[in-house]
Enzyme design. Structure first.
Site, PDB file in Angstrom:
ATOM      1  N   GLU A  76       5.415  11.632  40.152  1.00  0.00           N
ATOM      2  CA  GLU A  76       6.632  11.321  40.892  1.00  0.00           C
ATOM      3  C   GLU A  76       6.590   9.936  41.529  1.00  0.00           C
ATOM      4  OE1 GLU A  76       8.285  14.162  43.730  1.00  0.00           O
ATOM      5  OE2 GLU A  76      10.087  13.105  43.063  1.00  0.00           O
ATOM      6  N   ASP A  77       5.463   9.553  42.069  1.00  0.00           N
ATOM      7  CA  ASP A  77       5.428   8.364  42.924  1.00  0.00           C
ATOM      8  C   ASP A  77       4.687   7.155  42.357  1.00  0.00           C
ATOM      9  OD1 ASP A  77       6.832   9.793  44.820  1.00  0.00           O
ATOM     10  OD2 ASP A  77       5.021  10.524  45.812  1.00  0.00           O
TER      11      ASP A  77
END
Ligand code: MN
Length: 490
Positions: A76-77
Site C-alpha cells: 500500500e505505502d
C-alpha cells in the site's frame, strides 16, 4: 534501533532455522521498502511494521504470519509491486498482505445495530483468520502511537477499536490482545471515564496488593504441605477498560468489585485445580455465590478457569483464579495458541470444551488443529459463505442470507421502511425490489406512504424478519378488507 534478533528472542530457542531465514528476509525487504518514510511521530516508518511483527511473535504466530506482518504496509505505502513480492516470497504471503490492505479500507460508522455485521464482514473480507490477527496487531500498535494523530481522528479510531477490533480478538479467544487493544483505546475513546477508573485503581491497588500478599504466603505453605506442584503464582491487575465496564454494571460502586487485583495459581492438571480450590476453601471462608467453575462450564469464547473469592481473615476480600498452564495460554492467546511457537514448538490440541459462540465454524478447528497444513487450509475457508453484506448509502452494513432482495434489506433497516417500500436503487441505479442482491451492493430504499406489502413479496424474501412483517401486515389487512366489504355488502 529495531533489530531482527528481537523477534528471534521472542520466538525462543525452538525456532526453526528456515523460519528465522524467512523472517529475516522479510525484515530486510520491508526495511528497504520503507526507507526514508517517517511516521507522524517522526520515527522511521519501519518501526511500526517491526513492532507489529513483534506483537505477532508474542502472540505465538507462525513465521509466515510474522513475515506478512513485517511487510503488511509494503504494497500500500511503497513502490514495491505485488509481482516483486510474489517473486521473493510466494503467493501465500502476498495473499496475507493483500488481505490486510483490503481491510484497511473498511469504513466504520458507529451505528450500534450494525456493528455486529461489521465484525462479521471484517472476518468474511479477510478470508483468513491470520489476516484478521495481523490487522489486530497493526491496530494495537497504531493505538499506542495515537497521541501523534489529529485529535479529531483519535476518538473515532479509539471507539472503532473498542467496538470492532477488541470484540473480534475476544471472539478468537485472544483475551490478552483484547485487553491490550481496549486499554490502549480507552483514554482516547472515553477520557473522563478513563481518568475516573484510573483514580479508582490507584486508590485501591495497594490495599488489594496487601490482601493478596497475605494469602499468597500462606497458600504457598499449604500447597507445599499438600505436595501440590505449582508452576506459577502471581497477581494480575484487571485490565482498565474491563474494570470500567464492570464498574458501570455496579453503579460505579467500587466496594462491590473484588477482582481489581486477583491471585492467579497455575498448576499442572485439572485435578490439581480442584485440589487447590479445596485447599483454599479449607483455609479461608469463600463468599457465597462467587465460586465459578469455568472448567466444567467454559465461557462462550472458550475461557476456562476456577474462580473463587475469599475473606482473607484480616478484613480483606480477594479473588483467586486457578487454572492449568494450557488453560492459561488459551485464555491469553486463544486461536493463536495453536499456530506455532508457544510450548516446545508442539501444536497443542484445542480442548474438547473450547467453544466459540459466534464463529461456529471454528469448532471444526478442533479436529484439524493437530495437522498444521489442514489447520492453515481451514483458516482460509469462507466463514460466512452463505451470507452477503449490503451497505446503506451512509456505509452502514447489514448482513443478509444469500439471494436476499431489497425488500429483505428494507425490513432489516426498519419495519416502517419495509412496509412502505416502493423501489430501490442498487449501486446508484434504479432496480427491481425483487432483485437478488450481491455481496458489497450499496442499496437505497425508496419509500412512499401509500405503498404497502403484497403477498408476492413473500416469494422474494429470504429473511424471517421480512416474512414475519409481511405476513402480519397481510393478515391485518385482509381482516380489515373483509370487514369493509362486509359493511358494503350489508
Ligand atoms: Mn500498518
Amino acid at each position: 534501533m529495531a533489530k531482527v534478533e528481537e523477534i528471534f528472542n521472542i520466538l525462543g530457542k525452538n525456532a526453526k532455522a528456515e523460519d528465522k531465514k524467512l523472517i529475516e528476509k522479510a525484515y530486510h525487504f520491508a526495511e528497504k521498502a520503507h526507507e526514508g518514510q517517517k511516521r507522524m511521530s517522526g520515527e522511521p516508518y519501519f518501526n511500526h511494521v517491526f513492532e507489529t511483527a513483534k506483537i505477532l511473535a508474542n502472540l505465538g504466530m507462525d513465521a509466515m504470519t510474522i513475515s506478512a506482518g513485517l511487510m503488511h504496509d509494503v504494497l500500500e505505502d511503497t513502490p514495491v509491486t505485488e509481482e516483486e513480492m510474489q517473486k521473493e516470497f510466494g503467493e501465500e504471503i502476498v495473499f496475507l498482505v493483500n488481505g490486510v490492505t483490503k481491510l484497511g479500507h473498511l469504513k466504520y460508522h458507529g451505528h450500534e445495530r450494525h456493528v455486529e455485521s461489521l465484525r462479521k464482514f471484517f472476518v468474511a473480507m479477510a478470508n483468513d483468520l491470520r489476516v484478521v490477527i495481523i490487522k489486530l496487531a497493526d491496530r494495537l500498535h497504531n493505538l499506542t502511537t495515537l497521541q501523534y494523530v489529529r485529535p479529531d481522528k483519535q476518538a473515532r479510531i479509539a471507539l472503532e477499536s473498542i467496538e470492532v477490533h477488541a470484540p473480534l480478538a475476544n471472539r478468537l479467544g485472544m483475551g490478552k490482545l483484547k485487553g491490550d487493544i481496549e486499554d490502549a483505546a480507552f483514554p482516547y475513546a472515553f477520557p473522563k471515564e478513563y481518568q475516573q477508573t484510573q483514580d479508582i485503581i490507584e486508590s485501591q491497588k495497594d490495599l488489594y496488593d496487601k490482601y493478596l500478599n497475605e494469602i499468597q504466603t500462606e497458600l504457598e505453605k499449604e500447597l507445599k504441605k499438600n505436595k501440590i506442584e505449582v508452576s506459577e503464582i502471581s497477581s494480575r491487575v484487571k485490565h482498565k477498560y474491563s474494570l470500567y465496564k464492570k464498574l458501570v454494571r455496579y453503579d460505579m460502586d467500587i466496594s462491590k468489585i473484588y477482582d481489581i487485583v486477583a491471585l492467579r495459581v497455575v498448576v499442572d492438571s485439572v485435578e490439581d485445580c480442584y485440589r487447590v480450590l479445596g485447599l483454599i476453601h479449607a483455609t479461608w471462608r469463600p463468599l457465597l455465590g462467587r465460586i465459578k467453575d469455568y472448567i466444567a462450564v467454559p465461557k462462550p469464547n472458550g475461557y476456562r478457569s476456577l474462580h473463587t473469592t475469599i475473606f482473607t481473615g484480616s478484613g480483606g476480600i480477594a479473588e483467586v483464579q486457578i487454572r492449568t498452564k494450557e488453560m492459561h495460554e488459551e485464555a491469553a492467546y486463544g486461536i493463536a495458541a495453536h499456530f506455532g511457537y508457544k510450548e516446545n514448538g508442539d501444536k497443542k490440541k484445542l480442548d474438547e470444551k473450547s467453544k466459540f459462540e459466534w464463529i461456529e465454524e471454528l469448532k471444526d478447528l478442533k479436529e484439524v488443529a493437530n495437522e498444521p497444513k489442514k489447520f492453515i487450509e481451514h483458516l482460509k475457508t469462507d466463514f460466512f459463505n452463505d451470507r452477503i453484506f449490503i451497505f446503506t448509502p451512509k456505509g452502514d452494513v447489514v448482513d443478509l442470507p444469500e439471494d436476499s432482495s431489497p425488500i429483505d434489506f428494507a425490513y432489516n433497516i426498519h419495519t416502517d421502511i419495509g412496509n412502505h417500500t416502493t423501489g430501490a436503487k442498487i449501486n446508484g441505479k434504479m432496480a427491481q425490489i425483487y432483485s437478488k442482491l450481491k455481496n458489497g451492493d450499496i442499496v437505497e430504499i425508496i419509500t412512499k406512504d401509500s405503498a404497502t406489502p403484497s403477498s408476492k413479496w413473500l416469494d422474494y424474501t429470504k429473511t424471517t424478519i421480512a416474512k414475519k412483517h409481511i405476513k402480519s401486515y397481510l393478515e391485518k389487512n385482509s381482516l380489515l378488507s373483509r370487514l369493509k366489504s362486509y359493511g358494503k355488502w350489508r
